[in-house]
Design a protein around this motif. Structure first.
Motif, PDB file in Angstrom:
ATOM      1  N   PHE A 284       0.820  -1.210   0.000  1.00 49.26           N
ATOM      2  CA  PHE A 284       0.000   0.000   0.000  1.00 49.26           C
ATOM      3  C   PHE A 284       0.859   1.268   0.000  1.00 49.26           C
ATOM      4  O   PHE A 284       0.351   2.351   0.222  1.00 49.26           O
ATOM      5  CB  PHE A 284      -0.906   0.016   1.231  1.00 49.26           C
ATOM      6  N   LYS A 285       2.139   1.110  -0.247  1.00 51.01           N
ATOM      7  CA  LYS A 285       3.061   2.236  -0.119  1.00 51.01           C
ATOM      8  C   LYS A 285       2.630   3.467  -0.906  1.00 51.01           C
ATOM      9  O   LYS A 285       2.737   4.584  -0.436  1.00 51.01           O
ATOM     10  CB  LYS A 285       4.429   1.782  -0.611  1.00 51.01           C
ATOM     11  N   GLU A 286       2.124   3.243  -2.117  1.00 52.62           N
ATOM     12  CA  GLU A 286       1.788   4.375  -2.976  1.00 52.62           C
ATOM     13  C   GLU A 286       0.590   5.171  -2.464  1.00 52.62           C
ATOM     14  O   GLU A 286       0.332   6.265  -2.937  1.00 52.62           O
ATOM     15  CB  GLU A 286       1.490   3.865  -4.384  1.00 52.62           C
ATOM     16  N   GLY A 287      -0.144   4.637  -1.521  1.00 49.75           N
ATOM     17  CA  GLY A 287      -1.349   5.289  -1.024  1.00 49.75           C
ATOM     18  C   GLY A 287      -1.056   6.611  -0.339  1.00 49.75           C
ATOM     19  O   GLY A 287       0.031   6.832   0.189  1.00 49.75           O
ATOM     20  N   TYR A 288      -2.064   7.480  -0.316  1.00 52.33           N
ATOM     21  CA  TYR A 288      -1.854   8.824   0.212  1.00 52.33           C
ATOM     22  C   TYR A 288      -1.847   8.862   1.731  1.00 52.33           C
ATOM     23  O   TYR A 288      -1.480   9.843   2.328  1.00 52.33           O
ATOM     24  CB  TYR A 288      -2.925   9.776  -0.330  1.00 52.33           C
ATOM     25  N   ASN A 289      -2.311   7.781   2.365  1.00 44.11           N
ATOM     26  CA  ASN A 289      -2.405   7.823   3.825  1.00 44.11           C
ATOM     27  C   ASN A 289      -1.421   6.862   4.465  1.00 44.11           C
ATOM     28  O   ASN A 289      -1.558   6.499   5.608  1.00 44.11           O
ATOM     29  CB  ASN A 289      -3.840   7.465   4.240  1.00 44.11           C
ATOM     30  N   VAL A 290      -0.434   6.400   3.707  1.00 42.11           N
ATOM     31  CA  VAL A 290       0.445   5.353   4.211  1.00 42.11           C
ATOM     32  C   VAL A 290       1.845   5.908   4.425  1.00 42.11           C
ATOM     33  O   VAL A 290       2.359   6.641   3.595  1.00 42.11           O
ATOM     34  CB  VAL A 290       0.463   4.160   3.227  1.00 42.11           C
ATOM     35  N   VAL A 291       2.419   5.581   5.569  1.00 46.78           N
ATOM     36  CA  VAL A 291       3.784   6.011   5.880  1.00 46.78           C
ATOM     37  C   VAL A 291       4.745   4.962   5.324  1.00 46.78           C
ATOM     38  O   VAL A 291       4.544   3.770   5.517  1.00 46.78           O
ATOM     39  CB  VAL A 291       3.948   6.144   7.405  1.00 46.78           C
ATOM     40  N   SER A 292       5.784   5.416   4.650  1.00 44.04           N
ATOM     41  CA  SER A 292       6.704   4.463   4.010  1.00 44.04           C
ATOM     42  C   SER A 292       7.682   3.898   5.029  1.00 44.04           C
ATOM     43  O   SER A 292       8.865   4.180   4.995  1.00 44.04           O
ATOM     44  CB  SER A 292       7.489   5.123   2.907  1.00 44.04           C
ATOM     45  N   GLY A 293       7.175   3.126   5.915  1.00 46.68           N
ATOM     46  CA  GLY A 293       8.061   2.492   6.886  1.00 46.68           C
ATOM     47  C   GLY A 293       8.065   3.242   8.197  1.00 46.68           C
ATOM     48  O   GLY A 293       8.188   4.466   8.235  1.00 46.68           O
ATOM     49  N   ILE A 294       7.921   2.508   9.272  1.00 47.46           N
ATOM     50  CA  ILE A 294       7.863   3.140  10.584  1.00 47.46           C
ATOM     51  C   ILE A 294       9.224   3.712  10.961  1.00 47.46           C
ATOM     52  O   ILE A 294       9.326   4.587  11.806  1.00 47.46           O
ATOM     53  CB  ILE A 294       7.337   2.120  11.634  1.00 47.46           C
ATOM     54  N   ASP A 295      10.282   3.253  10.297  1.00 47.68           N
ATOM     55  CA  ASP A 295      11.610   3.780  10.652  1.00 47.68           C
ATOM     56  C   ASP A 295      11.810   5.231  10.223  1.00 47.68           C
ATOM     57  O   ASP A 295      12.836   5.821  10.525  1.00 47.68           O
ATOM     58  CB  ASP A 295      12.724   2.882  10.118  1.00 47.68           C
ATOM     59  N   LYS A 296      10.832   5.800   9.534  1.00 49.65           N
ATOM     60  CA  LYS A 296      10.896   7.245   9.302  1.00 49.65           C
ATOM     61  C   LYS A 296      10.732   7.997  10.618  1.00 49.65           C
ATOM     62  O   LYS A 296      11.110   9.160  10.726  1.00 49.65           O
ATOM     63  CB  LYS A 296       9.766   7.672   8.358  1.00 49.65           C
ATOM     64  N   PHE A 297      10.118   7.360  11.587  1.00 52.55           N
ATOM     65  CA  PHE A 297       9.845   8.060  12.836  1.00 52.55           C
ATOM     66  C   PHE A 297      10.519   7.443  14.049  1.00 52.55           C
ATOM     67  O   PHE A 297      11.044   8.153  14.883  1.00 52.55           O
ATOM     68  CB  PHE A 297       8.330   8.160  13.065  1.00 52.55           C
ATOM     69  N   ILE A 298      10.487   6.133  14.166  1.00 48.96           N
ATOM     70  CA  ILE A 298      11.112   5.530  15.337  1.00 48.96           C
ATOM     71  C   ILE A 298      12.161   4.519  14.888  1.00 48.96           C
ATOM     72  O   ILE A 298      12.041   3.923  13.829  1.00 48.96           O
ATOM     73  CB  ILE A 298      10.069   4.867  16.274  1.00 48.96           C
ATOM     74  N   PRO A 299      13.224   4.368  15.685  1.00 49.16           N
ATOM     75  CA  PRO A 299      14.279   3.442  15.271  1.00 49.16           C
ATOM     76  C   PRO A 299      13.809   1.995  15.334  1.00 49.16           C
ATOM     77  O   PRO A 299      13.158   1.589  16.294  1.00 49.16           O
ATOM     78  CB  PRO A 299      15.386   3.700  16.299  1.00 49.16           C
ATOM     79  N   VAL A 300      14.120   1.237  14.307  1.00 55.14           N
ATOM     80  CA  VAL A 300      13.692  -0.151  14.233  1.00 55.14           C
ATOM     81  C   VAL A 300      14.904  -1.054  14.425  1.00 55.14           C
ATOM     82  O   VAL A 300      15.987  -0.776  13.915  1.00 55.14           O
ATOM     83  CB  VAL A 300      13.018  -0.430  12.866  1.00 55.14           C
ATOM     84  N   ASP A 301      14.721  -2.105  15.195  1.00 54.63           N
ATOM     85  CA  ASP A 301      15.822  -3.025  15.443  1.00 54.63           C
ATOM     86  C   ASP A 301      15.851  -4.188  14.471  1.00 54.63           C
ATOM     87  O   ASP A 301      16.900  -4.572  13.999  1.00 54.63           O
ATOM     88  CB  ASP A 301      15.735  -3.547  16.876  1.00 54.63           C
ATOM     89  N   VAL A 302      14.691  -4.775  14.238  1.00 51.04           N
ATOM     90  CA  VAL A 302      14.660  -5.939  13.356  1.00 51.04           C
ATOM     91  C   VAL A 302      13.550  -5.750  12.329  1.00 51.04           C
ATOM     92  O   VAL A 302      12.446  -5.320  12.673  1.00 51.04           O
ATOM     93  CB  VAL A 302      14.413  -7.238  14.159  1.00 51.04           C
ATOM     94  N   TYR A 303      13.878  -6.047  11.088  1.00 48.36           N
ATOM     95  CA  TYR A 303      12.879  -6.007  10.017  1.00 48.36           C
ATOM     96  C   TYR A 303      12.548  -7.437   9.617  1.00 48.36           C
ATOM     97  O   TYR A 303      13.451  -8.244   9.406  1.00 48.36           O
ATOM     98  CB  TYR A 303      13.418  -5.290   8.790  1.00 48.36           C
ATOM     99  N   ILE A 304      11.276  -7.735   9.487  1.00 47.28           N
ATOM    100  CA  ILE A 304      10.880  -9.058   9.007  1.00 47.28           C
ATOM    101  C   ILE A 304      10.140  -8.876   7.698  1.00 47.28           C
ATOM    102  O   ILE A 304       9.030  -8.349   7.689  1.00 47.28           O
ATOM    103  CB  ILE A 304       9.968  -9.772  10.022  1.00 47.28           C
ATOM    104  N   PRO A 305      10.721  -9.289   6.573  1.00 48.98           N
ATOM    105  CA  PRO A 305       9.989  -9.174   5.316  1.00 48.98           C
ATOM    106  C   PRO A 305       8.867 -10.209   5.252  1.00 48.98           C
ATOM    107  O   PRO A 305       8.835 -11.162   6.044  1.00 48.98           O
ATOM    108  CB  PRO A 305      11.037  -9.463   4.248  1.00 48.98           C
ATOM    109  N   GLY A 306       7.988 -10.037   4.322  1.00 55.39           N
ATOM    110  CA  GLY A 306       6.874 -10.979   4.174  1.00 55.39           C
ATOM    111  C   GLY A 306       5.566 -10.237   4.249  1.00 55.39           C
ATOM    112  O   GLY A 306       5.478  -9.180   4.856  1.00 55.39           O
TER     113      GLY A 306
END
Lengths: 226, 580, 198
Positions: free
Chosen positions: A120-142
């Motif tokens: 849903f990244k292209e959507g107007y109400n979607v943030v492109s990843g929470i790491d834009k705001f808070i630091p992320v330790d582990v990413y799980i793709p899927g």
């Protein structure tokens, strides 16, 4: 029974007290106890939350890792599993929840949406990843990560906890940790850290529009002048 | 087709109201175009004289080339039969339509949505605020000339992907490295956020007149969006007098993922996996609805075996959804986790089958236009038989024994959150909510689709309209689903599972279509408009959880704050579908 | 009688509790950490505890299971990777969230495209694991992987997969999807035979 990893090698322990004494470092004990009681926050955002519940349910059962106590209150949680699409409308609350969590705190971005926006990244109400705001330790793709993939991510987080040291931990630092400024909902999402840039951007846009208007007006004005 | 639907009276409205309506004569379209001035009279007649008592769906379409906005209404008779579709067209720059909330209160949220996303102003709406986006957001996103910050091209596939793929993260070419855009000359420092002021303004009036002799203070309490009882990111704002609820307003949009905007850019097939993520607990039935809508336009029908597979999958999905719903209802009652864990045990077994068949536990993406993606792998039918003939009936009985006569459950649920049949109809609720209030409306019977007319089953119905009946009704429905599954498993024929060759580009003729299925949560409808191109012109989802939420406030009013949690649990919402 | 319903409910939970132990005793040691044990615990006949003790034991995924896509290559001589992909672009066109980028190779002399991808990228932070790319690939070149253990610490370095990272051997594909592979091999051979006959 002592878990083998907590026993620190490098010291010669006399054979007669080998079963009674463990020599270890403070870091190892500290990390070992922390990593086996990571309490996640009961915090579901979207589809991935259902898989998170499945992971907590009987078949996958993450209480085997000392994580069974899901806390709905951020004040009692260690791990925030961002499980699903982060929308602009929700992100102020997520940042606030993150600020309310006590240190040490960790963030797992579960699934494609939380990591980088997802389908849903292209959507107007979607943030492109929470790491834009808070630091992320582990990413799980899927999309969504299966319960076993989430467990794998949690184990990865445990590995990260193991590498930390009590000496360099930021939460024992002298200065208090500053909370992350909470984004504001304006005509679009506004990060308070970027107000200057936003103003500059809007000014440029206004200039471009004025110029375009002037250009549009110019050819229309010519016949009159002539 | 059953006897009933054939004999349903479908009046010729154009002959009856010649000065109010004209038939919609665009090729591929049906229904009536109603003049804006006569809309309310027309609706009143429809409801009072012609028996169209339930307004199922209200949405808008932006016909940019013609410079028109169109509001599309779908109404139905709860005695069964096909839907009636009528439309109102207004110019884009002066988009005002009279609100039908006074006739069908169930239109309230849908009209707010149309205002939020399309900028259609509904005159006479009691509380016309944005519903999915926040107050203060710039623009109405579903208008065709509104572009989001990450806008690349009008339609997919994008040219930058192939043949020379310019790989990048799209945010890297944005000025702020983020998905944002601001109006020209905007100054963030001078911005005062709305902060839900417009929401509280309506509720503050209630704070003043407590009306009782005892001097009590009323207060506003927020539940959510992060609250363990809200099943996701849902928020309720309640005005309390002591512990009693005076009024309640749901606030949604925290999971608004722009499904419809993205859907209008995707090709027809590309939308299929996106529908999985609507009601993410029952992805198969979402696939079903969308496939039906598009197949109706394309004029194809799936082969026999595919129809049976579809029904099997849809009914399994219903079982999963109801199991989860019951489990979480008990969770909301405070029976923390044990009932949910029992429900999840059965769910895992069904999910194993989904995973073996479709490849994914939750996001099945299994249906295709004219069939399903692939046949059952070997051994699936045996597994299914074991599950359906032996395990599930036993486990449902166990769940029944475990919970139904439990006195705590009874005291907490009986007589709580009551809505009457009349209310349920007027509030446009569908699915278990409607049937638990005594209206035996089930699309599988009322307007049969696929091959549901071949199976013997009863439409579960209960009459008290309270939380307890909704719980019982879900148990009944699971049993009926098992009954359907047994018949389907017995009769499933051999043969192909898709008509024609699998295609990734389908040709869909111009026109409109509304495909609806009886989803686990209610009537799940997909309204699609095609202009003959590779992607839908309009793609709208009539989400049952979203519309059933209209009934939340009437159910909760006068009750205790602790009961709201249970009532919400009994409505059984999934936020992916509420916010889309 | 008041309270009877509660007791009856408690009896159900108590039975579940007892069954856990009974089942463990009945099945003995082979209940855990053995393939039969896992199969038994995931079948519909299971009673008692049915936890899969990941990571010590893993729930086997079915053949159709899909996660992130990968590119199949046939192993040529000296370990050369002969990608099946012809860069026809169908996967990139059918991908719903448009997470595939393909760079087509052009012949350095004539400038005409040749059927092999110069580069192939998938952004796994966008990929929705829907499997449409694999389903509509006419060359059996892109398939859905079974590997789900791919959690990482840094998405910016790792999460756009390139051709190298996406490539997996045909033997690996045959090992995770034996039935599909057998069917596709048969279809390819039939096609080749037909071509030879003409």
């Amino acid at each position: 029974m002592t878990p083998p990893e907590i026993n620190s090698p490098g010291y010669e322990i006399p054979a007669e007290i080998r079963n009674q004494v463990n020599i270890t470092t403070l870091d190892r004990v500290y990390n070992w106890s922390r990593k086996n009681s990571l309490w996640p926050m009961m915090f579901g955002l979207a589809c991935c939350a259902i898989e998170m519940i499945c992971t907590a349910a009987s078949r996958y059962d993450f209480s085997r890792f000392g994580m069974e106590v899901m806390r709905p209150s951020p004040r009692q949680a260690d791990v925030m599993i961002v499980s699903g699409t982060v929308t602009k409308k929700m992100v102020p609350q997520i940042v606030r929840l993150y600020n309310q969590m006590p240190e040490p705190k960790y963030v797992i971005a579960m699934g494609a949406c939380a990591s980088g926006g997802g389908p849903f990244k292209e959507g107007y109400n979607v943030v492109s990843g929470i790491d834009k705001f808070i630091p992320v330790d582990v990413y799980i793709p899927g999309c969504p990560p299966t319960p076993q993939a989430l467990l794998n991510g949690l184990i990865t987080l445990q590995k990260k906890v193991e590498t930390e040291s009590i000496k360099s931990a930021r939460w024992y630092g002298r200065r208090p940790i500053q909370p992350i400024p909470i984004p504001v909902l304006g005509p679009d999402l506004m990060d308070p850290r970027k107000y200057g840039e936003i103003r500059e951007l809007a000014r440029q846009k206004a200039e471009a529009e004025a110029q375009a208007a002037a250009e549009a007006a110019a050819p229309a004005g010519e016949p009159e002048a002539g | 087709m059953t006897e009933q639907t054939q004999t349903t009276y479908t009046p010729d409205l154009a002959a009856r109201f010649p000065e109010w309506v004209t038939p919609d004569s665009r090729p591929g379209f049906s229904g009536y175009l109603v003049q804006r001035e006569h809309l309310l009279d027309f609706c009143k007649t429809l409801r009072d004289d012609l028996g169209y008592d339930l307004l199922s769906s209200v949405t808008g379409v932006d016909y940019l080339p013609e410079g028109k906005l169109e509001v599309v209404y779908h109404a139905l008779q709860t005695v069964g039969g096909p839907m009636l579709v009528f439309k109102v067209q207004v110019p884009r720059d002066e988009a005002v339509v009279p609100s039908v909330v006074s006739i069908w209160p169930g239109a309230e949220f849908q009209e707010r949505e149309a205002w939020d996303l399309l900028g259609i102003r509904f005159e006479g709406h009691p509380d016309l605020r944005r519903i999915l986006m926040w107050e203060g957001f710039e623009g109405h996103p579903l208008r065709k000339d509104w572009k989001e910050p990450y806008f690349e091209e009008e339609v997919k596939p994008y040219k930058s992907r192939w043949p020379d793929g310019q790989v990048e993260r799209i945010e890297d070419r944005m000025p702020l490295q983020d998905n944002v855009q601001y109006p020209a000359g905007f100054d963030p420092e001078s911005w005062t956020p709305d902060g839900d002021e417009s929401l509280y303004r309506g509720l503050r009036k209630l704070l003043e007149d407590s009306g009782s002799e005892l001097k009590t203070d009323r207060l506003i309490v927020n539940l959510g969006p992060q609250h363990p009882s809200t099943h996701g990111v849902f928020r309720m704002v309640a005005v309390l007098d002591g512990e009693t609820i005076v009024d309640l307003k749901p606030v949604m949009g925290y999971l608004h993922r722009n499904h419809e905007k993205i859907g209008e850019r995707c090709s027809w097939l590309q939308n299929m996996p996106f529908t999985d993520r609507l009601d993410y607990i029952s992805s198969m039935s979402n696939n079903f609805g969308y496939a039906l809508a598009v197949e109706k336009l394309m004029g194809i029908t799936p082969p026999e075996r595919a129809e049976y597979i579809r029904v099997i999958m849809a009914e399994l999905t219903r079982i999963i959804s109801h199991l989860i719903s019951i489990g979480f209802l008990l969770n909301d009652l405070g029976a923390f986790f044990t009932p949910v864990l029992y429900a999840f045990e059965e769910r895992e077994l069904i999910l194993d089958i989904f995973e073996a068949v479709s490849g994914s536990r939750m996001m099945c993406n299994y249906f295709r236009f004219g069939g399903v993606a692939r046949d059952f792998p070997e051994g699936t039918l045996e597994k299914l038989r074991e599950l359906i003939y032996e395990r599930l009936p036993r486990k449902i009985d166990e769940l029944d024994r475990y919970l139904t006569r439990n006195e705590i459950v009874q005291t907490r649920c009986e007589g709580v959150g009551v809505i009457t049949a009349e209310q349920a109809i007027s509030l446009s609720t569908t699915g278990p909510i409607l049937r638990a209030s005594g209206v035996p409306y089930d699309i599988r019977r009322a307007d049969p689709y696929s091959i549901y007319d071949r199976f013997e089953f009863d439409v579960a119905v209960r009459y008290h309209g309270d939380v307890y009946d909704r719980y019982l009704l879900r148990l009944d429905e699971i049993r009926q689903s098992i009954r359907i599954l047994k018949q389907a498993l017995k009769d499933i024929p051999e043969g192909p599972v898709i008509s024609g060759k699998p295609q990734w580009q389908v040709r869909v003729p111009a026109g409109e279509s509304y495909g609806r299925v009886e989803g686990p949560k209610g009537e799940l409808g997909f309204y699609v408009v095609s202009n003959g191109k590779a992607n839908p012109w309009r793609y709208h989802v009539r989400a049952p959880s979203f519309i059933n939420l209209t009934a939340l406030a009437p159910m909760a009013r006068g009750g205790k704050i602790a009961d709201v949690v249970v009532i919400l649990g009994s409505i059984d919402i999934v936020l992916g579908e509420v916010d889309r | 009688m008041n309270g009877f319903g509660v007791i009856r409910g408690l009896a159900v939970t108590f039975r579940h509790f007892i069954e856990t132990y009974l089942e463990d005793i009945r099945a003995g040691r082979k209940r855990y950490h053995t393939p039969e044990g896992i199969a038994q615990r995931t079948s519909s006949k299971v009673t008692g505890a049915f936890t899969i003790q990941y990571p010590e034991e893993k729930m086997p995924v079915p053949e159709e299971f899909r996660y992130i896509p990968f590119l199949v290559y046939d192993e040529g001589e000296n370990g050369a990777k002969d990608y099946r992909c012809t860069s026809c672009g169908i996967c990139a066109k059918v991908c719903p969230p448009q997470c595939i980028w393909i760079v087509r190779t052009n012949d350095p002399v004539t400038g005409k495209p040749i059927p092999a991808p110069a580069e192939f990228y998938i952004d796994v932070d966008i990929c929705m694991n829907c499997g449409l790319c694999a389903e509509y690939c006419p060359f059996d070149a892109i398939k859905m992987d079974h590997d789900y253990e791919i959690a990482s610490f840094d998405r910016f370095k790792e999460h756009i997969y390139n051709k190298e990272k996406l490539g997996k051997s045909a033997a690996y594909y045959a090992s995770i999807r034996p039935t599909n592979n057998a069917r596709e091999v048969a279809a390819r051979e039939a096609k080749a035979a037909k071509k030879a006959a003409v």
